[in-house]
Design a protein around this motif. Sequence first.
Motif, short mmCIF file in Angstrom:
data_model
loop_
_atom_site.label_atom_id
_atom_site.label_comp_id
_atom_site.label_asym_id
_atom_site.label_seq_id
_atom_site.Cartn_x
_atom_site.Cartn_y
_atom_site.Cartn_z
N ARG A 156 0.88 -1.17 0.00
CA ARG A 156 0.00 0.00 0.00
C ARG A 156 0.93 1.22 0.00
NH1 ARG A 156 -5.35 1.46 1.24
NH2 ARG A 156 -6.01 -0.67 1.63
N GLY A 184 -0.33 4.20 2.15
CA GLY A 184 -0.94 4.96 1.07
C GLY A 184 -2.42 4.67 0.88
N PRO A 185 -3.05 5.35 -0.07
CA PRO A 185 -4.49 5.25 -0.25
C PRO A 185 -4.98 3.96 -0.90
CG PRO A 185 -3.61 7.32 -1.15
CD PRO A 185 -2.46 6.41 -0.90
N GLU A 186 -4.08 3.18 -1.56
CA GLU A 186 -4.56 2.02 -2.30
C GLU A 186 -3.53 0.90 -2.31
OE1 GLU A 186 -5.17 3.29 -6.35
OE2 GLU A 186 -3.48 4.69 -6.21
N VAL A 187 -4.02 -0.34 -2.42
CA VAL A 187 -3.16 -1.51 -2.52
C VAL A 187 -2.76 -1.69 -3.99
CG1 VAL A 187 -3.00 -4.01 -2.21
CG2 VAL A 187 -4.25 -2.61 -0.53
N LEU A 188 -1.45 -1.83 -4.24
CA LEU A 188 -0.93 -1.96 -5.60
C LEU A 188 0.15 -3.02 -5.66
CD1 LEU A 188 -0.51 1.83 -6.47
CD2 LEU A 188 -2.28 0.30 -7.36
N ASP A 192 2.92 -3.35 -11.40
CA ASP A 192 1.99 -2.41 -12.01
C ASP A 192 2.47 -0.97 -11.85
OD1 ASP A 192 0.35 -4.50 -12.76
OD2 ASP A 192 -0.87 -4.38 -10.94
N LEU A 222 1.79 -5.20 4.05
CA LEU A 222 0.59 -4.40 4.24
C LEU A 222 0.33 -4.17 5.73
CD1 LEU A 222 -1.80 -6.20 1.72
CD2 LEU A 222 -0.68 -3.98 1.40
N GLN A 229 -3.52 7.32 6.73
CA GLN A 229 -3.45 7.20 5.27
C GLN A 229 -2.89 8.47 4.64
OE1 GLN A 229 -6.59 5.03 3.07
NE2 GLN A 229 -6.97 6.98 2.03
N THR A 233 -2.17 10.11 -4.14
CA THR A 233 -2.33 8.82 -4.80
C THR A 233 -1.12 8.55 -5.71
OG1 THR A 233 -3.46 9.67 -6.76
CG2 THR A 233 -4.83 9.15 -4.82
N GLU A 235 -1.24 7.68 -8.82
CA GLU A 235 -1.48 8.31 -10.11
C GLU A 235 -1.13 9.80 -10.07
OE1 GLU A 235 -2.01 8.74 -13.96
OE2 GLU A 235 -2.07 6.80 -12.90
#
Length: 241
Positions: A156, A184-188, A192, A222, A229, A233, A235
């Motif tokens: 994350r 972070g805000p999202e699991v990646l 990727d 994780l 958080q 992001t 992106e």
Amino acid sequence: MRMAVAGGTGWLGKLVVEKARAQGHEVVVISRSNGVDLLTGAGLDEALRGVDVVIDVANKVTLNRKVAIGFFETTTRNLLAAQERAGVKHYVVVSVVGVDRVDSAYYAGKRRQEELALAGPIPVTILRATQFFEFTEQVMAQIPGPVKLVPTMVTRPVAAADVAAELVRLAEGPAQGRTTELAGPEVLRMGDMVKRVAKGKLVLNVPLPDAASRSMARGGLLPTGDYNQGRITFEQWAAAR
């Protein structure tokens, strides 16, 4: 406050220095380029004179367990001793989420750093953060050529700028021991992430057979409990590179 940033010329350290100064603090940058050697202790006493809090982001990326433990043990012991002599009131250390679940060489060094800091004479705050977005650039630099073979890793990830801001915020307050983790805000997946920034390159996720890599692929990095958080992001970070 008068803050000292150990490793203040590294890419995370520069962000910490910038954030601390923006908050109105006086900052002492601890680095060999400024005449301070954390491995020998040379220059530390002078650098820490009148310092209220030390933020330690000094780092050594290595796959050698002995080297990792040796670096973090030596630098942490030297910093603790110099802080005690200088009367520093608060020691803030950055560490890694999952460091006690993934048994890699580097994480062994960070675990040793945490142990010494928690047992030391200076009130301490340890912030465990997930992998930084900037780690993708390190991966690309370490794997030359048009094909990027990236170890399978689920995380994350968080922006280094968010980590820097949290370290300064913690330094402004009282010591908390091991504090709430930052992610972070999202699991990646790391593959990727690398694919997003490695334009024109072929990126392949490669599962590695060692125990540490298997743990990383299964989500060992994780957060498992409460965590704060980050705002940025992946992106947003990638678009602004």
